[in-house]
Write an enzyme that holds these catalytic residues in place. Structure first.
Site, mmCIF file in Angstrom:
data_model
loop_
_atom_site.group_PDB
_atom_site.id
_atom_site.type_symbol
_atom_site.label_atom_id
_atom_site.label_comp_id
_atom_site.label_asym_id
_atom_site.label_seq_id
_atom_site.Cartn_x
_atom_site.Cartn_y
_atom_site.Cartn_z
ATOM 1 N N ASP A 1 7.251 -3.665 9.316
ATOM 2 C CA ASP A 1 6.205 -3.621 9.546
ATOM 3 C C ASP A 1 6.086 -5.502 10.517
ATOM 4 O O ASP A 1 7.023 -6.064 10.884
ATOM 5 C CB ASP A 1 5.521 -4.563 8.047
ATOM 6 C CG ASP A 1 4.359 -4.091 7.935
ATOM 7 O OD1 ASP A 1 3.784 -4.478 8.244
ATOM 8 O OD2 ASP A 1 4.167 -3.308 6.349
ATOM 9 N N SER B 1 -4.786 12.057 8.269
ATOM 10 C CA SER B 1 -6.290 11.461 7.631
ATOM 11 C C SER B 1 -6.339 12.869 7.282
ATOM 12 O O SER B 1 -7.123 12.622 8.489
ATOM 13 C CB SER B 1 -6.653 10.085 8.050
ATOM 14 O OG SER B 1 -7.750 10.465 6.790
ATOM 15 N N LYS C 1 -5.526 10.275 14.406
ATOM 16 C CA LYS C 1 -5.710 11.285 13.231
ATOM 17 C C LYS C 1 -5.693 12.543 13.567
ATOM 18 O O LYS C 1 -4.144 12.828 12.875
ATOM 19 C CB LYS C 1 -6.206 10.664 12.120
ATOM 20 C CG LYS C 1 -5.819 9.357 11.634
ATOM 21 C CD LYS C 1 -3.898 9.222 11.668
ATOM 22 C CE LYS C 1 -4.012 7.072 10.797
ATOM 23 N NZ LYS C 1 -2.878 7.409 10.513
ATOM 24 N N TYR D 1 -10.021 6.559 15.830
ATOM 25 C CA TYR D 1 -9.838 7.014 14.337
ATOM 26 C C TYR D 1 -9.415 8.412 13.679
ATOM 27 O O TYR D 1 -8.464 8.891 14.244
ATOM 28 C CB TYR D 1 -10.111 6.092 12.902
ATOM 29 C CG TYR D 1 -8.985 6.130 11.766
ATOM 30 C CD1 TYR D 1 -8.227 5.543 11.576
ATOM 31 C CD2 TYR D 1 -9.660 7.017 10.333
ATOM 32 C CE1 TYR D 1 -7.288 5.305 10.640
ATOM 33 C CE2 TYR D 1 -8.884 7.580 9.071
ATOM 34 C CZ TYR D 1 -7.501 6.581 9.279
ATOM 35 O OH TYR D 1 -6.242 6.786 8.308
ATOM 36 N N VAL E 1 5.174 -1.057 15.801
ATOM 37 C CA VAL E 1 5.373 0.944 16.420
ATOM 38 C C VAL E 1 5.095 0.381 17.864
ATOM 39 O O VAL E 1 5.174 2.210 17.976
ATOM 40 C CB VAL E 1 4.883 0.946 15.385
ATOM 41 C CG1 VAL E 1 5.986 0.455 13.990
ATOM 42 C CG2 VAL E 1 3.490 0.950 14.754
ATOM 43 N N GLY F 1 1.335 -1.569 -0.513
ATOM 44 C CA GLY F 1 0.392 -0.134 -0.009
ATOM 45 C C GLY F 1 1.029 1.240 0.020
ATOM 46 O O GLY F 1 1.689 1.357 -0.810
ATOM 47 N N PRO G 1 -3.889 11.696 3.824
ATOM 48 C CA PRO G 1 -4.198 11.133 2.902
ATOM 49 C C PRO G 1 -5.474 11.128 2.659
ATOM 50 O O PRO G 1 -6.683 11.061 3.185
ATOM 51 C CB PRO G 1 -3.142 9.796 2.321
ATOM 52 C CG PRO G 1 -2.739 10.023 3.728
ATOM 53 C CD PRO G 1 -3.218 10.658 4.698
#
Length: 248
Positions: free
Chosen positions: A41, A141, A158, A154, A63, A21, A184
């Site tokens: 990852d 985002s 963000k 979410y 992470v 992605g 994005p």
């Protein structure tokens, strides 16, 4: 005439969520500009590494774990000697209206989407200060400016990225380190492949550019912010969404 030097030549760049992605696209873009890539990852990013024409290092890690960030740093030190660029791209997302949202999902979302950015800064700011140069590009985002139900956890994570970017930029500005966020649009990745076509059309009908975002669209903005050309840009939240986000 001398050939232009690649804009990231000699730089070591970490990209989290690099297996596919947007993370994969960012890694490929930075590598094409001469950077040495560290592909982080939860799964080994072999597909990404195979597409890179240059040095890369695959590291699996969580992470949201401080010990994992320490291990990532130690591995990079032994291979490349240090880190110049950190792209915090790894993230999770799910739709849960507040009636169904539990504390475990709330905490998991914030730990991966936001706390990981803090942990990376704690790990790498000291060495960047010593070198007098560094770049953090954190993925937020554009959903924070949209009316989407079921996204409070979410959006909180963000929006928190933007606040953290602004604060950290002030802390490190005199050390040659910049910190920025990229916002994005909903992007054409594996996670959105099953979206109904009607929903996809509704998404880009709200944009000036009438098409779905591609991972490479996001990667170009990240590569710029990670370059010397962006040395006077810091503490900013930059939408890369085809003109969907409305400035107010």
């Amino acid at each position: 005439m001398n050939a232009l030097k690649p804009s990231h030549e000699g730089r070591v760049a970490i990209v989290t969520g690099a297996a596919r992605g947007i993370g994969q696209a960012i890694a490929l873009k930075l590598a094409s500009h001469g950077a040495k890539l560290v592909l982080v990852d939860m799964e080994e990013a072999h597909d990404t590494a195979r597409m890179i024409d240059g040095e890369s290092l695959i590291i699996t890690g969580d992470v949201s774990s401080a010990p994992d960030w320490q291990r990532i740093d130690q591995t990079i030190q032994s291979r490349f000697g240090g880190t110049d660029i950190v792209v915090n791209n790894a993230g999770i997302g799910s739709e849960k209206i507040i009636d169904d949202l539990d504390i475990d999902l709330w905490r998991k979302t914030l730990s991966i989407n936001l706390e990981a950015h803090f942990l990376s800064a704690k790990q790498f700011v000291p060495q960047m200060r010593r070198e007098g140069w560094g770049r953090f590009v954190n993925i937020s985002s554009n959903s924070i400016g949209l009316a989407i139900p079921g996204m409070s956890h979410y959006m909180a994570s963000k929006m928190g990225v933007i606040g953290f970017v602004r604060g950290l930029a002030n802390d490190v500005a005199n050390s040659g380190i910049t910190v920025n966020a990229v916002l994005p649009a909903i992007t054409n990745t594996r996670l959105t492949q099953d979206m109904p076509e009607e929903i996809k059309r509704q998404t880009w009908q709200g944009q000036a550019i009438k098409r779905f975002a591609e991972p490479s669209d996001i990667a170009g903005a990240v590569a710029f912010l990670a370059s010397e050309d962006a040395s006077f840009i810091t503490g900013q939240a930059i939408p890369v969404d085809g003109g969907q986000y409305k400035i107010s």
